[in-house]
Structures are given as C-alpha cells and as structure tokens.
Write a protein that holds these residues in place. Structure first.
Motif, short mmCIF file in Angstrom:
data_model
loop_
_atom_site.label_atom_id
_atom_site.label_comp_id
_atom_site.label_asym_id
_atom_site.label_seq_id
_atom_site.Cartn_x
_atom_site.Cartn_y
_atom_site.Cartn_z
N LEU A 527 -2.30 -2.65 -4.49
CA LEU A 527 -0.89 -2.30 -4.36
C LEU A 527 -0.59 -0.89 -4.84
O LEU A 527 0.29 -0.23 -4.32
CB LEU A 527 -0.04 -3.32 -5.14
N ASP A 531 1.35 1.94 -2.82
CA ASP A 531 2.50 2.58 -3.43
C ASP A 531 2.45 4.09 -3.20
O ASP A 531 3.45 4.73 -2.87
CB ASP A 531 2.49 2.24 -4.91
N MET A 589 12.12 1.38 4.26
CA MET A 589 12.19 2.65 3.52
C MET A 589 12.14 3.85 4.46
O MET A 589 12.60 4.93 4.11
CB MET A 589 11.02 2.73 2.54
N SER A 698 9.71 -9.74 -14.38
CA SER A 698 9.61 -9.59 -12.93
C SER A 698 8.40 -10.34 -12.41
O SER A 698 7.39 -10.46 -13.08
CB SER A 698 9.48 -8.12 -12.56
N LEU A 699 8.54 -10.78 -11.18
CA LEU A 699 7.42 -11.47 -10.54
C LEU A 699 6.41 -10.44 -10.07
O LEU A 699 6.77 -9.34 -9.65
CB LEU A 699 7.92 -12.24 -9.33
N HIS A 702 1.28 -9.82 -6.73
CA HIS A 702 -0.03 -10.46 -6.54
C HIS A 702 0.09 -11.95 -6.30
O HIS A 702 -0.77 -12.56 -5.69
CB HIS A 702 -0.90 -10.22 -7.78
N LEU B 501 6.35 2.17 -3.18
CA LEU B 501 6.73 0.89 -2.58
C LEU B 501 8.00 0.33 -3.22
O LEU B 501 8.89 -0.15 -2.54
CB LEU B 501 5.56 -0.09 -2.76
N LEU B 502 8.07 0.40 -4.52
CA LEU B 502 9.26 -0.11 -5.19
C LEU B 502 9.96 1.06 -5.87
O LEU B 502 10.34 1.01 -7.02
CB LEU B 502 8.87 -1.17 -6.21
N ALA B 510 12.63 -3.86 -6.46
CA ALA B 510 12.15 -3.21 -7.66
C ALA B 510 12.63 -3.94 -8.90
O ALA B 510 11.96 -3.95 -9.93
CB ALA B 510 12.62 -1.77 -7.68
N PHE B 513 10.46 -7.57 -8.71
CA PHE B 513 9.02 -7.66 -8.48
C PHE B 513 8.32 -6.48 -9.12
O PHE B 513 8.88 -5.40 -9.25
CB PHE B 513 8.72 -7.68 -6.99
N THR B 514 7.08 -6.70 -9.51
CA THR B 514 6.26 -5.60 -10.00
C THR B 514 4.98 -5.56 -9.18
O THR B 514 4.60 -6.54 -8.54
CB THR B 514 5.88 -5.80 -11.48
N LEU B 515 4.34 -4.43 -9.23
CA LEU B 515 3.13 -4.28 -8.43
C LEU B 515 1.92 -4.88 -9.14
O LEU B 515 0.93 -5.22 -8.51
CB LEU B 515 2.88 -2.80 -8.14
N SER B 516 2.02 -4.95 -10.45
CA SER B 516 0.81 -5.39 -11.16
C SER B 516 0.75 -6.91 -11.22
O SER B 516 1.77 -7.55 -11.33
CB SER B 516 0.77 -4.81 -12.55
#
Lengths: 892, 516
Positions: A527, A531, A589, A698-699, A702, B501-502, B510, B513-516
């Motif tokens: 990810l 990004d 985006m 936050s979720l 993954h 992305l976020l 954003a 959700f998080t990327l990790s």
C-alpha cells in the motif's frame, strides 16, 4: 337594348382574356350566347380556363357531332351491309401520296388492260396530270408558268413586312386564302414559311456579328497604336507597371538585414518576477475560477443552456429581451425555506458542523500546505545543483510528500545508482521488470524519470502550449520551475522521439494503473508504494486526461464484467479484490467527483452501487471492504451532497448484523442482507472483556486483502472498529442528508435500529455515545413537509397567424410533395375528371338518342295520321260518291 | 445352464435359449433361465437379458401366443384341466407378467443405461400389447390400452427416492404421441393421488419428478392435431375418448388440480407459477378451478405472490373472476425487496397492467404512487430508472392524483400524513401527502435518475412514457451506457492535486482507514 349593352360593358371589364381567347376564333359572338363564369377574386398566377363559355355553340357542335356519329350508328343498327373502301392505300399512311398515285395508276392500267383492251394492240394511253390530259396541258403550258413567276416576289415581300410588324396569324390566313384562290399553284405550307423566316433572321444576325467583330478589331488596333504612342508620351508609368508585373523586387541588403533582425531568436522580455502576494492572489483567482467551473458542472445545467440557442419567435424584436430567464436549479431547503442563494451547498456545509470543511477552507488549505512543498522543491534544487553536470536535472519532486531525511538519503543513494534515461515501456511486463526488485524510492525515481524522458513537451517545444500544460500540472510547478528549462534535453530526445514519447507516456498511465492493481492484489498489498504512485498517476492524468480516463474506464469495466458474470452464473457476486477498491478510490482523486455527469465518475458510482447491492457480506473482510466502498462513495458525493439509497441500505445492514437477531419492527432489510441466516450476527460481539479493552482506531486496509485475525480478541476488536466506522458514516449521512425533504423517511429504519442498539447496553461507552449523538442529530432535523408545487410553466403563447412562408419554385404545381407523389396526384385527378366527363357524355348520348327516337315516333305517328286521314278522306269521298249515285238512282 | 465367461458368452447363451423357446413349445422352460439372468447383479448381463426378453415376448405377443382375457392364478391354471395349448399360453402369460414386473423394478436400477433400456422395452411392450390386446374386447371397436402395464411404467418414473429427471427427459419423446399423453395424464393423476394420500407431506423428490413429468405434457392447440398414436390402430373411432381434445383437456385439468391441491414445497410452487400462464392455464377445461391454488400461492407472500399475480390476472381478465381485495393485496406486496428480486420486470409489467384502468379510484392510485416512491428511497439506480417513470405514468393517467406533485396554496405540514404501516390503501391518507421522496431523489447521485425525478418539477407532459424498454434494465446495462456516452468536451480533471492514497485531510477514508 340598354340592358344588353350594360351586360356587354360588364363583360368587357374582366374580359381581357375573353378577347384574347375568343377573339380570333369568333370575332363577333352574339352577346346572348356568351356565358360568363364570373370570379369573385382575381388570384395572381391562377390560370383561368373556363371563365367564358358559349353554351349554345358548343351544344350545337355536340349535336352535330352526334348526328354524324351516333345517329348514323343508330340508323344503321339493324343493317349488316358494310361499306368497304377498296381504294389502294387509302388508309395507309406509310406510303407517300405520289407513290400511292403511282400504284393506283398501275392498278387501274392493269385492270383496264385485263378487261377492255385485251385485244388492243396499239398501246396509246392517254397520259394525265391531275386528271387532265397531258396533251391538253402542253398546249397552254407557258401561261401557267408566267402566272406563277409574276406572283412569287410580291407575296414574299408582303410576308416579310407582315412578319416584322405583327399579325402573323392574320397574314398566314390571308396568305393561304390567297393561295387557295390561285388554282394550280402548290400552296406553301406554314412550316416552309416559318423556315424561310428563320433563315432570314439568322442571316441578319450573322451579318450583325461580323460587323461587331470588325469594330472590335478596329478598336484593338487603335489601342495598340495608342500604347505605342503612349510610351513615347510618358515614359514612367508603363515602366513601373511592367516591373510590378514581371520582375521580382530585388532583395535589398538593408531589408534583409532588418528582417533577419526581426526574426532572430532572442530572449523575449519575460514578465517580472511576481511577489509572493501577487502569486497568492493569482493562485486564488485560478482556484476560484476552477471552483466556479466545478460548481457549474455539478449543477449539470450548463449543456442545456449553452448548446441550444433559444427558440426565436417570428415576433421576436431581436432586442435581446428574453421572457422568464431560465434560472432553475436543484431544489433545496434550508431551515424549512427554499434555498435561493447561489452556492447553497457551501452555506449548508458551513452551517452544519465544524467537522466538515467547506470549499472555502479547502481552497485555502492547499495554500498553507504549499509552503513545505516549495521548500522541498528548493531543497531539491540545491541538491541537484550539487550534483550538477548531468544533462537532466531533477526539477520536480512528487508534490505533497514530505520527505524524511532518511528518505532523502536513500533517494540520493538511489540516484547515484540508477541510470538517468529510461526508454518508456511498451508493455506492462516491461514496466514491471523495470520496477521489480527495487525499493519504493528507487521505483518512484524510475517512474519519474521515465515520465521526464518522454515528456510530450520535448517534441512540441512550443512555449504557449507548455505554459498551458504547466498550468495544468498544478500548483507544485512554480514559477521558478519554468517550462523552458526542459529545452536543453531536446537534443537527446529529438523532435521525432518526442511524439513517440508522448504516446508511450500516455500508455504509461495504463501500465502504472495496472501495476497499482498488481501491488494491491499482492499478499500483503504494497500500500505504501501505491500511496506514492498515486501522485505520479495524478500528474500523468493531468497530462493525458483522455487516455487516463480510458484506462480507468477499462479497469472498471473489467471489474463490472467479472461481477456480472458471477451474478449470472451464481445469482450473487463476491466482493472484488482490493485492487478494484483502490481503482475506485484513485478515480475519485483524479477526476472531479461533484460533476453532474462525468465520463469516468458516473460509471464508477454505478460500480460502487453494484458492489453495495449485489455482494452479500459473508465475513469480516467483506464488512471492511463494504465500509471502505461506503467511505469512497461518501467522499465522491462530499461536495455535491447527493443522495445514495444503496449506502443507507448497506449501513442499515451492517448495523443489523451487529445486533442480536430480533423480530424487526419498523425496518426492512434489502437484498444483500438477510434477516435470519448464517451471517446475520456477523458483527455481534458478546465478549465483555474484549469490549472493555477495545480502543477506537482506524481500520487497516490490510483487512480488506485477506488479513486474518490472529486471536479472537483481535477479531472482536476489529468488529467493534467496523461498527464504529459504520456509526461514524451514519452520522455523516445524517448530517449530509438533513436537508433532504424526506429525510425522516430515509432514516426511519436507521433510527429504529439505533434505538435498538442503545437498548442493549453492552457496547463500549464510546459507541453508545456515538449512537446517542446520531439519534439527537436525527431528532434535531426538522420535518420539511412543504407541499409540492409544480413550477409554473410558461403560458402557452396565443397562436399568432404569422404567415407560413413557403418558397414557391414553380407556380401552378401542388407544393410540398415529391415528384412521384405529384405525378400520382395528377393522374388521379385526371382520371376523375375523365371519368366524370365520360359519364356526362354517355348521359348526353342517351338523351340525344331518346330525343331522336321520340322524334322518329312522332314522325311516324304524324305520317300514320296523315295516311289515316287520307284514307278516311278517300273513303268519305267514295261513300259520298256512292250515295250520290244512289240518290240519282232513286230519283230516276 | 452353463455359462461362458464374458458378456459375449452370456449373449450367445441367451440367444440360444431364445431360439429354443421360440422354436418349440417344448423348450418353454428355458424362459426361467432368461428371467433368472434378469435378476443378475452384473449390469451387462442384465442388459443382455432385457434385450432377450424384449425379443422373446415381442415375438410371442405378435404371434398371439399369450393368453387373452382374464388371467386366472397360476396354481389353478396348472391344476385345471384345460387343453395343453391353453395351459401353455396361460403359463407364458404369467412369465410375461413377471418379466414386466421385473422390468418395472429395473427402472430403479442405479445404472442409467439399464433404466433407459428397461423403459424402452416396457414401452415396446405397451405398443405391442396395445396392438395385440391381452383382454377381450367387450364390444366391437372397444378401445383397449394396456393400462395396468402403462401405469406401472409411470409409477416407476415417479420415484419417491430418486430424481429421475434424466429418465423423464427420455420419456418426453413418447409424450408426443397423443394416446401416450392421454394415458400418462390419467396414470399420473392416479399415482399422485395415491402417493399424496399415503404421505402427510409430499416428498420433495417425488414432487420434483412429478413436476418434471407434468410440465412435459403439452396439449395440442387444435382438435385436428390429435392424429399421432403410439399404438398403431387400423382405424380410429369417434367414440374413443382418446381422440377428443376435450377429454385430453379434462385429463390435463384433473392431473394438474390433483397435483396442485397438495401442499407443495415452495420451489415447486415457484416453478409451477412460472409456467402457469402460458403452458397450464390455456389448456385447462375450466381455468377458474385454478383459483384455489393461485390464491393460496398469492397468500404466501414474497416472490411467490408476485408470480401468482400473473395467473390471477389471466383469470380476472379472461375468465371473469371476482377477486375481493385484489388491489389491497397488491398494495401489500409492495415492499423494499420488490426492487431486488429476480421477477422485478414481470411484477412491474403486471402492476402497470393492473393500474392501467382509468376507473380506479384516486385514493388507490395515490396510495400506490406514494408507496412506490417511498420504496424508491431504497432502490438501486436501475430500478429507479424504471419506477420513476412508472409513478409519473400513474399521475398522468389519473389527473386527480396530480395533487401529489402540485398542491398550491396549502400550509406547511408538520409531518407526512401518509401512513406507511397501514395495509388498506383507502386509509393510508396518501392523497393528503406529497411525493417528497421524488424531490429527495432529485438529489440522487446518478444523473439520469436525477433527471427522471425532476420531471415532477414541471407540469407533467401528456403522453405516457413507455415502460417496456426500462423493465429489463440491469445495472450492468446502465454502467455500459454511461461508459459509452460521449461527453461534448474533454474530460474535466480534479484540480486539487493528489498527495497519496489517503492524502486529503477531510477525506472520510483517511479518517477511518490506515494503510498499515
């Protein structure tokens, strides 16, 4: 008598055509025999054919005709005798009269020869001409000839004069009668006469032409002479004339110099460097215009207004006044009143909460965040100056990324290793092989360099275009990053290569997108790399909007196609992989999501709607994916504040699976969710301890790509996080849709479920508070129940009888149909008329016959009467005589 | 009986036996050997034996060497003092009988080939027995058909334990013959009645089999079409029931009514309802008898009710059926799932038909319009594209309902007067309400939906919008259409640059959700 005259006078008035028509045929008709069909109006261009009739004359003619034909037939009705004309060739028109005569003569001779003069040996036959013996004619031959000769010239001249001074018809008449009067001379036919006339006029014409030509020749000659003399008279004028015509102006050394200087490449006066304030102001201006553009597209009203010019009535004064200007916009309510401000969305969002940031703030905040960008740019500039001497300098960084010092170091290291130029990849595999096995920084650098090596501007080298493009590329490219700095690398790429480069970097977007999808489907998904790549994608998209939109449409279509296939075979579809979700996010985006209609965004919206309605939620992963789609969906409509029914349904379903199954009241679940069944309690957490230890966070994305919970506690925590996200989204929806007219009907099921949620108090306190706040928000929204009213439609204008203008190309023809149609109509008309005429004729025939029969009968009766009378007479006389005789006898 | 190894040997041995039996009556006992092989375990051998039996009894039937008439039990035959020929015939008839019974059992054999062969053989016997009847005609020209034998076949087909759809599809080709069809209908209704009486709940497998058989029966449209007979007859008599389409219809009706009067599983109900309107109702002698089944199905609710609508409509429309509270029930059928079920197009097509009458009361139409627009708040875009014109059409048809979109000069209300929970459309107070839902849908994210909903802003145009192309619309089609649509200008682009992305701060993704 006076009456008759007045009738005649009346006739004279409209009677010009009468004179023209009837004049020559019957110069002096009896006024009592003339019947006039008087017209009420004179119509221009209408042919009048039956305005005057001579009923008596025509009746007489008809009767005459009938007596000649019908009566004859009638009289011969019982007779079987036939008169046959056995004259040779009488009815054969193929044979010329001379030939006919010859043949007849031969036949006659033959007959005579056969019958009478079988024994006549001396063959003295009398030769004749027109029935007269040739022998007789020969005697006074010369007399006839002289007669002809004497007459000929006189007649000709008379003819000519007549032809030139009018009255040709009369002349011809006279002429023929004159000629008929002369016996023995062959009458000149009308045709011959006309031919003669034509020949004469032609000859005259030719003469005139010859004369003109002579004159022309003479004038030319004169001109020539004049020119010669002129050169002698004035020397200058013809010379200059000649020069202009023939010789090219000799290039003057001075002129050349001036022009060369004028066209010489030189540094153009550049604008002075702008101050910070000016730059900021400009930027703001640009953003404002872009925002205005976006709003225009969001309302979706532009195309109707701009494309079609309004209807212009025939009565339009063309003074620019338009009745009832069309300034409709989407209906909206604020505080129970109709919102008439122009940018209602802005106000609404401003007024609602501080959590939501309106456009104003979003306009400003890039401004703030720009500063670090420009700093990093400056830094990178310094760096590149350190490593100067390379033909291609790093001018631009990925905007918006704050690089850590570690990252910068890594980058520097990478820069030393990597080659500076890359050939743009021709296929996805090529790109993949270029990027594989490298670190994030290296990969980024490679992509950046590919993009630079194949920059489309290298080919065009056009300042104006570059500027335009530079503007497009967003704020990150600042004034110091002048486009012309790309020029030195022109030598390497070459003009031909630039075009190629443009094409390949168009493709590059598609490849990069595919690469992103690849990264997303990896396990675990990369990810971070995605990004970073998003920025590159954004830049590429700004450069090639068309190809970028095509590639995104392509991947979306792929995803939808797959889903459709699954639905057709299995009746339902599974949530797609993370790649599709990432694509959707990226599409949002790259393109403005607030447009009323957008070639990429609208299909993406439909795609998300499909995801939310067709994919049943069967595991925790599906929940996360669904919630992510919901987030993306809401982000799409965050500016336009549009309504998404599927989203509400989905959130309702998620809330439902987080509660213990109950006999539901007040709400119905729709398709992907079931009230009872395997997964109907998927998000239910019953472990008290897990609930206590849960922290809101936050979720992770993954989760969406198959991350499995290690422990039960972790899974439970994720469940609670999902629930929290869901509740937050519900709150967002409630805030956003508060202005919708039937807000309470939309949220009624949610409300019912949330009260249920509150009712069971086992949830963590944070969630309960969230629920409570949502409910109070819902309560606070007012009911908007203003009865609907249709917009007043424009009053239908009265019908104005403005004439319909039709171009008349041919008079007297029925307009407005094709040739065949006209022909058909004409034939039908003709048939009808003929039919009527035939009926009339037959009727008249019958009347005529009846009349004839009657007269016959009368005649016969009269005859009989006469005969009877005669008989009676004779009988009476006989009787008288007999009686007289008897009396005489008695007397005796 | 000596056995050669292998199937070839068995065939040869059976062939020899067969020859012997057919050649002389003295060898008749060899029949037992053949019948014994029928009981074998080996599939190949069974097949050989079936073939042998088929030839043997086929020949005997043709020769007339089987006893004709009421068959006395075997013991009495043997004990009795009739002539030897008669005894032989009776005995042979008994063998034939047992052979048929065994073949009937073989219809349940696990191997499909055996089943198929057994079915073929039995049908051959049916044909021959029909041509050479084994019972004495009671009068001249009496119609004789081997009913017991045929009923056994049908019974074998309608198994209770096993899905016989393959075998039934084999049997389907016999159903093209009119006499077979007629007797199948009779036999099937008998079997269904027997099974249903024996079991409180009709087993699903039996239902499936029965449905497959029943739905395979299709009657001809015209009387003159009845001409093809499986059992060859020298001449057809008018007195025979089998030659009349009316009788066929009666049998058809009896069969279906007999089947449908039992409590059937929902899946079968669905299947029956799907074919009801075009393959069952037109062939019934009295279609109105179907009302029981249809009303029952209609009361079940959900998709089944939707399907039952079609049949009910035909009955109401063509057969003058009076159905109380029809519209009320239709109103009750409208729930959010109606937009998500498979039969959406069919339902809305019918609903359009039902509501097309201009004599419906305004309150009813208003209730439908309001209900539909309420439901539209949960519908996906493809359904919205269909239902919005639907509602507008309702308003167009019934000018009295236009108050729903145009109510000038009335005060603002506190709440929607419409009561969504009310089951009776008359009491739902829909006429006092307005279609605010459509106003909300004007803010729908899909441009076409938004446009469709905005129609109510203006005075409705007079001509109705044709629904036919919209009924079958799927989301995928909507998607494709959007993709193919060409914009007038170049693609508009986002002007706020992406930062990852976020990347955006106010982004919901954003936040959650998080990327990790």
């Amino acid at each position: 008598m006076g009456k008759a005259r007045s009738a005649g006078a009346r006739r004279k008035a409209p009677g010009i055509p009468v004179g023209a028509r009837g004049g020559p045929a019957r110069p002096n008709p009896n006024p009592f025999e003339v019947k006039i069909n008087r017209q009420k109006f004179q119509v221009l261009g209408r042919k009048t054919r039956h305005d005057v009739g001579l009923p008596g004359v025509s009746r007489a003619r008809a009767i005459q005709k009938r007596t000649q034909t019908l009566l004859k037939e009638y009289k011969e009705r019982d007779k079987s005798n036939v008169f046959t004309d056995k004259r040779f060739g009488e009815y054969n028109s193929n044979i010329s009269p001379e030939e006919k005569m010859m043949k007849r003569f031969a036949l006659e001779q033959q007959r005579q020869h056969e019958k009478k003069s079988i024994y006549n040996l001396n063959e003295d036959e009398e030769l004749t001409h027109y029935g007269q013996s040739l022998a007789d004619i020969e005697k006074h031959n010369d007399i006839v000839d002289s007669d002809c000769d004497a007459d000929e010239p006189g007649t000709l001249s008379a003819e000519l004069t007549a032809a030139h001074f009018g009255g040709g018809g009369g002349l011809l008449h006279k002429k023929t009668s004159q000629q008929e009067g002369e016996e023995g001379e062959k009458p000149k036919s009308r045709k011959a006469l006309i031919e003669e006339l034509i020949a004469k006029s032609k000859q005259e014409k030719r003469e005139r032409q010859a004369q003109r030509e002579d004159a022309l020749e003479l004038t030319e000659k004169l001109d020539q002479d004049w020119k010669e003399i002129q050169t002698l008279l004035a020397h200058k004028t013809p010379k200059s004339e000649n020069r202009d015509k023939k010789e090219k102006p000799k290039p003057d050394a001075y002129d050349m110099m001036v022009r060369e200087l004028g066209f010489e490449m030189k540094a153009q006066p550049s604008n002075r460097m702008k101050t910070e304030e000016e730059l900021a102001k400009e930027e703001q201006e640009r953003l404002r215009s872009l925002e205005a553009e976006r709003l225009r597209r969001m309302l979706g009203k532009d195309d109707e207004n701009s494309r079609r010019p309004g209807h212009v009535s025939a009565d339009d004064l063309s003074d620019g006044f338009i009745l009832g200007e069309d300034d409709r916009r989407l209906l909206s309510y604020k505080d129970g009143k109709m919102n008439v401000e122009e940018e209602q969305s802005r106000e609404a969002s401003d007024g609602e909460s501080e959590e939501e940031e309106g456009e104003d703030s979003s306009e400003e905040d890039p401004e703030e965040s720009d500063d670090p960008d420009s700093h990093s740019d400056l830094e990178s500039d310094e760096e590149s100056e350190e490593g100067s001497g390379t033909p291609e300098k790093e001018r631009r960084h990925a905007p918006g990324k704050r690089l850590t010092s570690d990252g910068q170091k890594a980058r520097e290291a990478a820069r030393t290793e990597l080659p500076y130029t890359f050939v743009a990849p021709e296929s996805f595999e090529e790109l993949k092989s270029l990027l594989s096995g490298k670190s994030i920084e290296e990969q980024l650098l490679v992509v950046e360099r590919i993009q630079k090596c194949n920059h489309p501007s290298l080919a065009v080298g056009n300042k104006a275009k570059l500027e335009q493009r530079g503007k497009c590329q967003g704020r990150s490219e600042q004034a110091e990053n002048h486009p012309l700095t790309f020029v030195p690398s022109k030598a390497t790429a070459g003009p031909g290569g630039g075009r190629h480069g443009a094409l390949t970097s168009q493709k590059l977007f598609g490849f990069l997108l595919e690469y992103v999808g690849d990264l997303a489907t990896n396990d675990p998904p990369d990810l971070r790399m995605i990004d970073k790549l998003v920025v590159q994608l954004y830049n590429l998209c700004q450069m090639f909007p068309e190809s970028a939109s095509d590639s995104i449409k392509f991947v979306l279509r792929d995803a939808m196609h797959e889903m459709e296939g699954m639905i057709e075979t299995k009746g339902r579809a599974a949530f797609p992989g993370l790649d599709v979700l990432i694509y959707l996010k990226i599409a949002g985006m790259l393109f403005p999501t607030s447009d009323f209609w957008h070639p990429v965004v609208t299909p993406a919206l439909v795609c998300m709607s499909q995801l939310l309605t067709k994919c049943p939620v069967r595991c925790l992963q599906d929940v996360v994916k669904g919630l992510f789609v919901c987030c993306v969906f809401l982000d799409y409509v965050s500016l336009s504040q549009r309504f998404i029914p599927e989203l509400i349904n989905f959130l309702l379903g998620i809330l439902y699976i987080a509660t213990p199954n109950k006999q539901n009241q007040g709400y119905t679940l729709v398709h992907p969710f079931r009230a009872f069944g395997k997964n109907s309690e998927l998000l239910l957490v019953s472990d008290e301890e897990d609930m206590a230890t849960w922290q809101r966070k936050s979720l992770s994305l993954h989760w969406a790509s198959g991350l499995k919970a290690q422990t039960k506690t972790e899974a439970n925590h994720t469940r609670l996080s999902c629930l929290a996200v869901c509740l937050a989204l519900v709150k967002r929806c409630v805030l956003m849709y508060g202005v919708l007219p039937s807000f309470h009907d939309i949220t009624r099921p949610l409300r019912a479920l949330l009260t249920e949620h509150l009712a069971d108090c086992s949830h963590p306190r944070e969630l309960q508070e969230l629920c409570q706040s949502i409910l109070t928000e819902m309560e606070n929204q007012k009911h908007h129940c203003q009865p609907l009213i249709c917009e007043k439609s424009k009053p239908v204008p009265l019908k104005l009888f403005t004439p319909r203008l039709v171009k008349v190309l041919e008079f007297g023809r029925k307009q407005g149909s094709s040739k065949e149609e006209q022909e058909r109509k004409r034939l039908i008309h003709k048939h009808k008329r003929e039919f009527k005429g035939a009926i009339r004729e037959i009727r008249k025939d019958n009347q005529f016959l009846a009349r004839m029969q009657l007269s016959e009968i009368m005649e016969r009766d009269v005859e009989r009467k006469r005969k009877v009378k005669q008989l009676f007479n004779s009988l009476a006389t006989q009787e008288g005589e007999w009686k007289a005789l008897k009396r005489k006898k008695f007397k005796k | 009986m000596e056995r050669d190894p292998g199937p070839g040997g068995a065939r040869r041995a059976l062939g020899r036996l067969l020859e012997a039996v057919l050649a002389s009556r003295g060898e008749a006992n060899a029949v037992f050997d053949i019948l014994a092989v029928l009981q074998s375990e080996d599939q190949e051998e069974i097949q050989e034996a079936v073939r042998a039996c088929s030839r043997l009894f086929g020949a005997l039937l043709e020769r007339g060497e089987l006893f004709v008439g009421q068959l006395p039990p075997e013991e009495t035959v043997m004990a009795g003092s009739q002539g030897a020929t008669r005894k032989y015939k009776m005995w042979m008839r008994h063998r034939y009988h047992s052979c048929c019974n065994r073949l009937g059992e073989l219809l349940a054999h696990p191997s499909f080939q055996v089943k198929e062969l057994a079915l073929g053989t039995l049908m051959k016997f049916v044909q021959l027995e029909g041509a050479h009847p084994l019972e004495k005609p009671k009068w001249e020209g009496n119609y004789l058909f081997p009913r017991p034998l045929f009923k056994m076949v049908v019974e074998g087909l309608l198994s209770l334990e096993e899905d016989r759809s393959l075998l039934l599809s084999q049997f389907r080709e016999y159903l093209e013959h009119d006499d077979i069809r007629y007797h199948t209908m009779q036999a099937a209704s008998d079997v269904v009645a027997r099974v249903a009486n024996g079991h409180p709940e009709v087993p699903l497998i039996f239902c499936n089999n029965a449905f497959t058989l029943l739905s395979a029966v299709s009657l001809p449209r015209q009387e003159s079409d009845i001409s093809s007979f499986y059992v060859r007859r020298t001449e057809l008599s008018d007195k025979w029931k089998v030659t009349h389409l009316k009788e066929h219809r009666r049998a058809f009706q009896l069969m279906w009514l007999g089947f449908l009067k039992h409590k059937l599983p929902l899946s079968i109900c669905k299947k029956v309802l799907v074919i009801m309107h075009d393959s069952i109702l037109p062939h019934l002698a009295q279609p109105s008898l179907m009302i029981d089944f249809l009303t029952r199905a209609y009361d079940i609710g959900g998709a089944i009710s939707l399907l039952a609508l079609n049949g009910l409509f035909i009955l109401i429309h063509k057969h003058n059926l009076e159905y109380p509270d029809f519209y009320r029930k239709l109103y009750g059928l409208l729930d959010p799932s109606v937009f998500h079920v498979k039969y959406r197009a069919r339902f809305f097509h019918l609903a359009d038909l039902f509501l097309s009458s201009s004599h419906l009361p305004a309150y009813l139409v208003a209730a439908f319009a309001k209900r539909l627009s309420r439901l539209a708040l949960t519908a996906p875009p493809e359904a919205l594209l269909m239902v919005l014109p639907f509602i507008c059409n309702l308003l167009r048809r019934h000018p009295a309902c236009r108050v729903l979109v145009h109510r000038p000069g009335s005060p603002e209300l506190d709440a929607d007067p419409y009561d969504p929970g009310e089951e009776d459309p008359a009491k739902s107070r829909a006429l006092e309400s307005s279609l605010w839902e459509l106003q909300a849908l004007q803010r729908h994210y899909h441009p076409e939906v938004s446009k469709a909903a905005s129609v109510i802003n203006q005075v409705l145009s007079v001509p109705e919008v044709s629904l036919a192309p919209l009924l079958e619309l799927t989301a995928f089609e909507v998607f494709e259409r959007d993709l193919k649509k060409k914009g007038p200008e170049s693609v508009p682009l986002e002007f706020i640059p992406a930062r990852g992305l976020l990347g955006r701060r106010d982004d919901l993704c954003a936040q959650h959700f998080t990327l990790s």
